[in-house]
Motif scaffolding. Structure first.
Motif, mmCIF file in Angstrom:
data_model
loop_
_atom_site.group_PDB
_atom_site.id
_atom_site.type_symbol
_atom_site.label_atom_id
_atom_site.label_comp_id
_atom_site.label_asym_id
_atom_site.label_seq_id
_atom_site.Cartn_x
_atom_site.Cartn_y
_atom_site.Cartn_z
ATOM 1 N N VAL A 60 -6.131 1.557 -5.826
ATOM 2 C CA VAL A 60 -6.121 0.857 -7.111
ATOM 3 C C VAL A 60 -4.808 1.071 -7.869
ATOM 4 O O VAL A 60 -4.514 0.345 -8.815
ATOM 5 C CB VAL A 60 -7.311 1.266 -8.006
ATOM 6 N N ASP A 61 -4.000 2.060 -7.446
ATOM 7 C CA ASP A 61 -2.706 2.246 -8.108
ATOM 8 C C ASP A 61 -1.558 1.617 -7.302
ATOM 9 O O ASP A 61 -0.836 0.771 -7.783
ATOM 10 C CB ASP A 61 -2.440 3.725 -8.446
ATOM 11 N N GLY A 62 -1.428 2.018 -6.035
ATOM 12 C CA GLY A 62 -0.383 1.433 -5.185
ATOM 13 C C GLY A 62 -0.682 -0.029 -4.907
ATOM 14 O O GLY A 62 0.185 -0.889 -4.981
ATOM 15 N N ASP A 63 -1.947 -0.287 -4.576
ATOM 16 C CA ASP A 63 -2.412 -1.672 -4.499
ATOM 17 C C ASP A 63 -1.677 -2.467 -3.418
ATOM 18 O O ASP A 63 -1.355 -3.623 -3.612
ATOM 19 C CB ASP A 63 -2.185 -2.290 -5.896
ATOM 20 N N THR A 64 -1.364 -1.845 -2.277
ATOM 21 C CA THR A 64 -0.633 -2.588 -1.255
ATOM 22 C C THR A 64 -1.478 -2.891 -0.015
ATOM 23 O O THR A 64 -1.275 -3.914 0.618
ATOM 24 C CB THR A 64 0.614 -1.816 -0.767
ATOM 25 N N GLY A 65 -2.374 -1.988 0.337
ATOM 26 C CA GLY A 65 -3.107 -2.182 1.590
ATOM 27 C C GLY A 65 -2.221 -2.043 2.808
ATOM 28 O O GLY A 65 -2.596 -2.460 3.896
ATOM 29 N N GLN A 66 -1.055 -1.450 2.650
ATOM 30 C CA GLN A 66 -0.110 -1.376 3.764
ATOM 31 C C GLN A 66 -0.245 -0.090 4.594
ATOM 32 O O GLN A 66 0.116 -0.065 5.767
ATOM 33 C CB GLN A 66 1.327 -1.471 3.242
ATOM 34 N N VAL A 67 -0.714 0.954 3.942
ATOM 35 C CA VAL A 67 -0.687 2.261 4.601
ATOM 36 C C VAL A 67 -1.524 2.281 5.889
ATOM 37 O O VAL A 67 -1.068 2.794 6.914
ATOM 38 C CB VAL A 67 -1.105 3.383 3.619
ATOM 39 N N GLY A 68 -2.703 1.669 5.869
ATOM 40 C CA GLY A 68 -3.546 1.654 7.075
ATOM 41 C C GLY A 68 -2.825 1.054 8.283
ATOM 42 O O GLY A 68 -2.604 1.731 9.291
ATOM 43 N N PRO A 69 -2.425 -0.227 8.184
ATOM 44 C CA PRO A 69 -1.729 -0.841 9.322
ATOM 45 C C PRO A 69 -0.441 -0.104 9.715
ATOM 46 O O PRO A 69 -0.109 -0.026 10.902
ATOM 47 C CB PRO A 69 -1.401 -2.251 8.825
ATOM 48 N N GLU A 70 0.272 0.453 8.749
ATOM 49 C CA GLU A 70 1.507 1.170 9.090
ATOM 50 C C GLU A 70 1.189 2.449 9.868
ATOM 51 O O GLU A 70 1.883 2.782 10.832
ATOM 52 C CB GLU A 70 2.335 1.470 7.827
ATOM 53 N N VAL A 71 0.150 3.148 9.463
ATOM 54 C CA VAL A 71 -0.258 4.346 10.208
ATOM 55 C C VAL A 71 -0.626 3.957 11.639
ATOM 56 O O VAL A 71 -0.224 4.611 12.607
ATOM 57 C CB VAL A 71 -1.458 5.059 9.510
ATOM 58 N N ALA A 72 -1.364 2.857 11.787
ATOM 59 C CA ALA A 72 -1.761 2.400 13.125
ATOM 60 C C ALA A 72 -0.526 2.128 13.981
ATOM 61 O O ALA A 72 -0.456 2.527 15.143
ATOM 62 C CB ALA A 72 -2.629 1.142 13.029
ATOM 63 N N GLU A 73 0.452 1.477 13.393
ATOM 64 C CA GLU A 73 1.667 1.155 14.149
ATOM 65 C C GLU A 73 2.397 2.438 14.557
ATOM 66 O O GLU A 73 2.842 2.565 15.696
ATOM 67 C CB GLU A 73 2.590 0.258 13.310
#
Ligand SMILES: Cc1cc2nc3c(=O)[nH]c(=O)nc-3n(C[C@H](O)[C@H](O)[C@H](O)COP(=O)(O)OP(=O)(O)OC[C@H]3O[C@@H](n4cnc5c(N)ncnc54)[C@H](O)[C@@H]3O)c2cc1C
Ligand SMILES: Nc1ncnc2c1ncn2[C@@H]1O[C@H](COP(=O)(O)O)[C@@H](O)[C@H]1O
Lengths: 265, 333
Positions: free
Chosen positions: A124-137
């Motif tokens: 709710v603060d960063g609000d990107t949803g990017q960390v999950g897919p980046e960790v997977a990569e």
């Protein structure tokens, strides 16, 4: 066969309904609101708990954040996680999503032997949803984002519903990663007894140094972050105040506006 | 650090599902064209799918100078790893300065993987892009559930960003525009780890495309009362929206949910009926052109973002509105 191991990534965030923003100075007053587990990450943890109930196994939660994020990890333990790891170090501060993902992925490598990683849809603060897919990569494992339902689960694969505009049924081979939406479940609340137990639990704290065998610590924190915030604007409440229509003509006045603005066709 | 001067031009990801281009792709071309012209550089698109040759032309009509086409049956459905691998190889070869992706769910799943593989920065869900005096990209995005706007710069190349839908204008398609379609050899991977089994559900309403939305919140007393809002919406040529609690209670499908964990909307007219205006709701509808609030409580925060409001019971106001609009539209009473 050894047991299923699920890793849940959780972040401590301020409560958005309480946090104060200083429009004049363009700063967020994080002390104005208590920290809590990112609401979407509660859904991630609940997903893990339900899988564990079905297949047995173990849940590890990992969070990167300041020392006080320990209380969110205790909360996660109270809700049923088996182990909690806090990555906390000044050298991890100021991380953007790539540096955050790199740090988290390094910690996952150090923990080792996992079958499934679960993240929230976004914070709710960063609000990107990017960390999950980046960790997977970074871990070179497949992932599915926006999972709203788990149809089947076994040791080596999941069948999930992923919301990609229309919803698709997708098979994911494990080890893999999913990010889950709020719709996937209703997170359980910890009991008083659970909370008491969690108060005494041990939380592993890892510094940058502790990860140096699996990571290049220069890629942590601000120095490892390719993006920089150059300015923050907190929009002032709109000066143009709301025009309130009152009395028996209120509805007519509003429809006049609709006509004037060309929405009545 | 990579050598910046090697990087030139702008690349956009052309998103397709079932062979149809998502309109966000044309918006990316519109903005991309503007930036490319100002930099005096090229605008390219990357398109992956099956039997997409004709579709690729549309991208040229909408502003692309080049389209890199990956055409293969195994690319018909979205396969995260396969898409990522092919895009990463292309980007490494053509070295665009900026790479723009739509902030759809598909784009927000794909872009971070590509960015991580390239070890470059990615800015999510931008609502504006500007060039500074040095030609650097300033990316503007909401964060903290829409409470702040951050200006972000990226020190690696390419600068990657996902762009929110319905922010930028697309160009009027021009079928006489010339461009190049470059067919690329597709890299195939035996087992990518994911497989689309089938489409599970079609979206029931595409609320992000709606020009007029009449939304209901917990001021509604029972599920059937959405009928009232639907009547008003239909009269105005719009669709019905909802705050989250009613979606959670199963009163209406998730496709109708407006807000932080639902859909972002930007209609010409947004009418909020019995919605208090929580930060999470506002995050999804704040940018609507005209906001109207109908709420019994004059201190409800929704009035602070609304342009017009009526303080009152929606069960009285909405029927009156319907009656008045009918009268003006059809002249009956
Ligand atoms: C992580 C997270 C994500 C979230 N995502 C979303 C999201 O995407 N979308 C969303 O909407 N919410 C979301 N929420 C929930 C949000 O915090 C609020 O709980 C929710 O928006 C409140 O919905 P509401 O305005 O309908 O209900 P309430 O806040 O209960 O407001 C109801 C309003 O109706 C008024 N009212 C009552 N009776 C009448 C009447 N007869 N006539 C007129 N007015 C009447 C009341 O005065 C009140 O203002 C999220 C929360 C979290 C924690
Ligand atoms: N600092 C962090 N520590 C642990 N997990 C995180 C952290 N930041 C993000 N995540 C995970 O990544 C998801 C997406 O976060 P974000 O990309 O910030 O929107 C969150 O829901 C968490 O599961």
């Amino acid at each position: 066969m050894n047991e299923m191991h699920i890793i849940v990534l959780i972040k401590e965030v301020p409560d958005m309904n309480k946090v104060k923003f200083d429009a004049e100075r363009g700063v967020i007053d994080r002390s104005s609101a208590p920290g809590e587990i990112n609401p979407f990450d509660l859904n991630a943890l609940e997903t893990a708990l339900q899988i564990k109930e079905k297949l047995g196994g173990k849940i590890t939660v990992i969070s990167m954040g300041p020392p006080q994020a320990e209380r969110s990890l205790r909360d996660a333990l109270a809700r049923g996680a088996d182990r909690a790891i806090l990555l906390t170090d000044k050298r991890m501060a100021g991380a953007d999503t790539l540096a955050t993902s790199y740090t988290l992925a390094s910690a996952v490598k150090k923990v080792g032997n996992f079958d499934l990683i679960i993240c929230g849809e976004k914070t709710v603060d960063g609000d990107t949803g990017q960390v999950g897919p980046e960790v997977a990569e970074l871990l070179k494992i497949p992932h599915v984002s926006y999972v709203s339902e788990i149809r089947e689960v076994s040791r080596d694969r999941l069948i999930v519903v992923s919301e990609l505009g229309d919803a698709y049924l997708i098979e994911l081979k494990l080890p893999g990663l999913i990010t889950v939406t709020k719709d996937i479940n209703e997170p359980r609340l910890p009991t008083f007894k659970d909370k008491m137990r969690a108060r005494k639990a041990v939380i592993d704290k890892w510094t940058a140094e502790d990860l140096s065998d699996v990571a290049d610590i220069n890629k942590f924190g601000f120095s490892g972050s390719p993006t920089m915030v150059v300015k923050v604007i907190i929009p002032q409440e709109r000066v143009k105040s709301c025009q309130i229509f009152k009395g028996e003509n209120a509805v007519k006045d509003l429809v006049d506006i609709f006509e004037k603005k060309g929405v009545l066709k | 650090m990579k050598n910046e001067s090697e990087y030139s031009g702008i690349l956009i990801f052309a998103e397709q599902q079932e062979g149809k281009i998502h309109p966000i792709s044309f918006e990316l071309l519109g903005k991309g064209r503007e930036l490319a012209d100002r930099l005096g550089e090229e605008l390219s698109a990357v398109l992956l799918g099956h039997n997409m040759k004709d579709v690729a032309k549309e991208l040229i009509y909408h502003g692309a100078d080049k389209v890199y086409l990956f055409d293969h049956p195994s690319l018909r459905d979205f396969d995260i790893v396969l898409y990522k691998e092919n895009i990463v190889d292309l980007v490494k070869e053509i070295k665009p300065k900026f790479f723009l992706v739509g902030a759809t769910h598909l784009g927000r799943s794909l872009a971070p993987r590509v960015a991580a593989a390239l070890e470059t920065g990615l800015t999510a869900d931008c609502i504006d892009l500007q060039l500074d005096e040095k030609g650097d990209l300033i990316q503007i995005r909401p964060a903290f559930t829409g409470n702040i706007l951050a200006h972000i710069k990226t020190r690696t190349r390419p600068v990657m960003t996902t762009i929110r839908y319905k922010i930028f204008e697309k160009m009027k398609p021009d079928t006489s525009r010339k461009g190049e379609i470059i067919e690329r050899k597709v890299k195939l991977i035996e087992n990518t780890g994911t497989r689309v089994l089938r489409k599970e559900r079609e979206r029931t309403v595409n609320i992000s495309d709606a020009e007029i939305i009449v939304s209901g919140g917990r001021g509604l007393k029972k599920p059937e009362d959405f009928k009232l809002l639907r009547e008003l919406a239909e009269l105005l040529g719009g669709v019905v929206g909802s705050s989250r609690p009613l979606v959670d209670q199963g009163w209406i499908s998730k496709d109708h949910q407006v807000g932080f964990s639902g859909n972002t909307v930007k209609p010409k007219l947004y009418i909020a009926c019995g919605i208090s205006g929580s930060p999470q709701h506002l995050a999804g509808m704040r940018d609507s052109k005209i906001i109207v609030a109908i709420n019994i409580d004059p201190s409800a925060p929704i009035f602070r973002v609304a342009d017009y409001g009526i303080v009152g019971d929606l069960y009285e106001i909405v029927p009156q509105l319907i009656k008045e609009i009918k009268k003006r539209k059809f002249g009956d009473d």
